[in-house]
Design an enzyme around this catalytic site. Structure first.
Site, PDB file in Angstrom:
ATOM      1  N   PHE A   1     -38.805  24.644 174.842  1.00 23.35           N
ATOM      2  CA  PHE A   1     -38.490  26.002 175.289  1.00 23.35           C
ATOM      3  C   PHE A   1     -37.902  26.833 174.156  1.00 23.35           C
ATOM      4  O   PHE A   1     -36.960  27.591 174.364  1.00 23.35           O
ATOM      5  CB  PHE A   1     -37.494  25.919 176.459  1.00 23.35           C
ATOM      6  CG  PHE A   1     -37.966  25.030 177.575  1.00 23.35           C
ATOM      7  CD1 PHE A   1     -38.916  25.487 178.483  1.00 23.35           C
ATOM      8  CD2 PHE A   1     -37.492  23.732 177.704  1.00 23.35           C
ATOM      9  CE1 PHE A   1     -39.370  24.672 179.512  1.00 23.35           C
ATOM     10  CE2 PHE A   1     -37.931  22.907 178.728  1.00 23.35           C
ATOM     11  CZ  PHE A   1     -38.879  23.379 179.634  1.00 23.35           C
ATOM     12  N   HIS A   7     -28.987  25.474 182.816  1.00 22.08           N
ATOM     13  CA  HIS A   7     -28.889  26.934 182.914  1.00 22.08           C
ATOM     14  C   HIS A   7     -28.343  27.411 184.263  1.00 22.08           C
ATOM     15  O   HIS A   7     -28.362  28.606 184.545  1.00 22.08           O
ATOM     16  CB  HIS A   7     -30.263  27.570 182.642  1.00 22.08           C
ATOM     17  CG  HIS A   7     -30.634  27.553 181.186  1.00 22.08           C
ATOM     18  ND1 HIS A   7     -30.287  26.532 180.334  1.00 22.08           N
ATOM     19  CD2 HIS A   7     -31.336  28.438 180.435  1.00 22.08           C
ATOM     20  CE1 HIS A   7     -30.751  26.788 179.124  1.00 22.08           C
ATOM     21  NE2 HIS A   7     -31.398  27.944 179.156  1.00 22.08           N
ATOM     22  N   ASP A  30     -31.152  31.781 175.720  1.00 23.34           N
ATOM     23  CA  ASP A  30     -31.473  32.374 177.023  1.00 23.34           C
ATOM     24  C   ASP A  30     -30.364  33.279 177.543  1.00 23.34           C
ATOM     25  O   ASP A  30     -29.954  33.197 178.707  1.00 23.34           O
ATOM     26  CB  ASP A  30     -31.827  31.273 178.050  1.00 23.34           C
ATOM     27  CG  ASP A  30     -33.115  30.559 177.680  1.00 23.34           C
ATOM     28  OD1 ASP A  30     -34.002  31.204 177.080  1.00 23.34           O
ATOM     29  OD2 ASP A  30     -33.231  29.347 177.945  1.00 23.34           O
TER      30      ASP A  30
HETATM   31  C1  LIG Z   1     -33.629  24.064 178.237  1.00 18.85           C
HETATM   32  S1  LIG Z   1     -33.697  22.325 177.964  1.00 18.85           S
HETATM   33  C2  LIG Z   1     -33.404  22.205 176.220  1.00 18.85           C
HETATM   34  C3  LIG Z   1     -34.569  22.716 175.442  1.00 18.85           C
HETATM   35  C4  LIG Z   1     -34.561  22.344 173.986  1.00 18.85           C
HETATM   36  N1  LIG Z   1     -33.393  22.841 173.274  1.00 18.85           N
HETATM   37  C5  LIG Z   1     -35.846  22.839 173.324  1.00 18.85           C
HETATM   38  O1  LIG Z   1     -35.800  23.392 172.231  1.00 18.85           O
HETATM   39  O2  LIG Z   1     -36.920  22.682 173.896  1.00 18.85           O
HETATM   40  C6  LIG Z   1     -32.164  21.806 178.661  1.00 18.85           C
HETATM   41  C7  LIG Z   1     -31.836  20.339 178.457  1.00 18.85           C
HETATM   42  O3  LIG Z   1     -30.465  20.184 178.849  1.00 18.85           O
HETATM   43  C8  LIG Z   1     -30.301  18.939 179.471  1.00 18.85           C
HETATM   44  N2  LIG Z   1     -29.134  19.035 180.339  1.00 18.85           N
HETATM   45  C9  LIG Z   1     -28.965  19.824 181.419  1.00 18.85           C
HETATM   46  N3  LIG Z   1     -27.748  19.661 181.941  1.00 18.85           N
HETATM   47  C10 LIG Z   1     -27.123  18.735 181.189  1.00 18.85           C
HETATM   48  C11 LIG Z   1     -25.837  18.116 181.240  1.00 18.85           C
HETATM   49  N4  LIG Z   1     -24.954  18.459 182.173  1.00 18.85           N
HETATM   50  N5  LIG Z   1     -25.536  17.191 180.325  1.00 18.85           N
HETATM   51  C12 LIG Z   1     -26.434  16.843 179.356  1.00 18.85           C
HETATM   52  N6  LIG Z   1     -27.665  17.394 179.256  1.00 18.85           N
HETATM   53  C13 LIG Z   1     -28.005  18.323 180.166  1.00 18.85           C
HETATM   54  C14 LIG Z   1     -31.589  18.688 180.210  1.00 18.85           C
HETATM   55  O4  LIG Z   1     -31.773  17.299 180.434  1.00 18.85           O
HETATM   56  C15 LIG Z   1     -32.628  19.342 179.310  1.00 18.85           C
HETATM   57  O5  LIG Z   1     -33.246  18.394 178.486  1.00 18.85           O
END
Ligand SMILES: C[S@@+](CC[C@H](N)C(=O)[O-])C[C@H]1O[C@@H](n2cnc3c(N)ncnc32)[C@H](O)[C@@H]1O
Length: 218
Positions: A15, A141, A167
């Site tokens: 993303f 998010h 974002d």
């Molecule tokens: C938007 S994606 C990250 C995208 C990535 N930075 C990229 O460039 O494609 C959000 C990530 O945050 C992780 N995530 C969400 N909540 C989390 C939490 N409470 N603790 C650790 N990881 C978390 C998810 O597993 C997911 O892989």
């Protein structure tokens, strides 16, 4: 950015639009000589390649930590907008982006520069003690995950260090509110950060008051 790594970043699931990824790369090149970077939200390693490429370019001591439980955010789960069935573990039925992440970082040759930290952001941040030259928040998010990331991480940015938030949409018509309302606005309101740059939905703030590890004023 080195062409081989840019090609890998482009072809990795994720993303991170290229203009924002290249901005992260540039900021990491500038900051990594002063201390480590930490990313919240590794997913399949797309943004970590932009950051790790900067570490490879900047020097042998430079390192990027990237925190994720690899179970996906709310919006990645089945039935939600950003679900990808290719990253579901067929044995458990749960999302598991860790194998894809490892393949990405190994194929990029960045295993020495990019250190995966497997765990929830809350747990890892509770035990974190290392001042950061660059913090990039791109985790869950939703309202609570964004609040937790704000409570857990920005105070570890060292004076002069950068907080980059992904974002951030001031206009609700453009996207979800939590990164804007729960991280960006409170960081500015604390008086410890000032905005220095915006690229797409990426907002970059510099720490202008306080010390690493010192909690931000409410
Ligand atoms: C938007 S994606 C990250 C995208 C990535 N930075 C990229 O460039 O494609 C959000 C990530 O945050 C992780 N995530 C969400 N909540 C989390 C939490 N409470 N603790 C650790 N990881 C978390 C998810 O597993 C997911 O892989």
């Amino acid at each position: 950015m080195d062409a081989d790594l840019l090609q890998i970043a482009r072809s990795t699931k994720g993303f991170m639009p290229e203009d924002e990824g290249l901005a992260l790369h540039r900021l990491a090149c500038q900051q990594l000589p002063h201390g480590p970077a930490l990313e919240v939200g590794s997913y399949c390693g797309k943004s970590a390649v932009y950051l790790g490429a900067a570490a490879r370019r900047t020097g042998p001591e430079c390192v990027v930590f990237t925190v994720d439980h690899h179970r996906g955010s709310e919006e990645n789960q089945a039935g939600w907008e950003h679900h990808d069935p290719e990253v579901v573990d067929p044995e458990t039925g749960l999302m598991d982006t860790l194998p894809t992440f490892r393949r990405t970082i190994a194929s990029a040759g960045l295993e020495a520069q990019v250190v995966a930290v497997l765990g929830t952001s809350v747990t890892v941040s509770r035990h974190w003690r290392i001042p950061l030259a660059l913090l990039f928040i791109d985790g869950g998010h939703g309202v609570q995950p964004a609040r937790d990331d704000f409570a857990g991480w920005p105070h570890w940015v060292q004076p002069g260090g950068l907080l980059a938030i992904h974002d951030v949409f001031p206009d609700p018509a453009e996207g979800g509110r939590p990164p804007y309302e729960q991280i960006y606005l409170p960081a500015l309101a604390s008086g410890h950060f000032e905005e220095v740059e915006a690229v797409g939905s990426l907002r970059v703030l510099r720490r202008v008051a306080g010390q690493a590890g010192e909690r931000l004023p409410a």
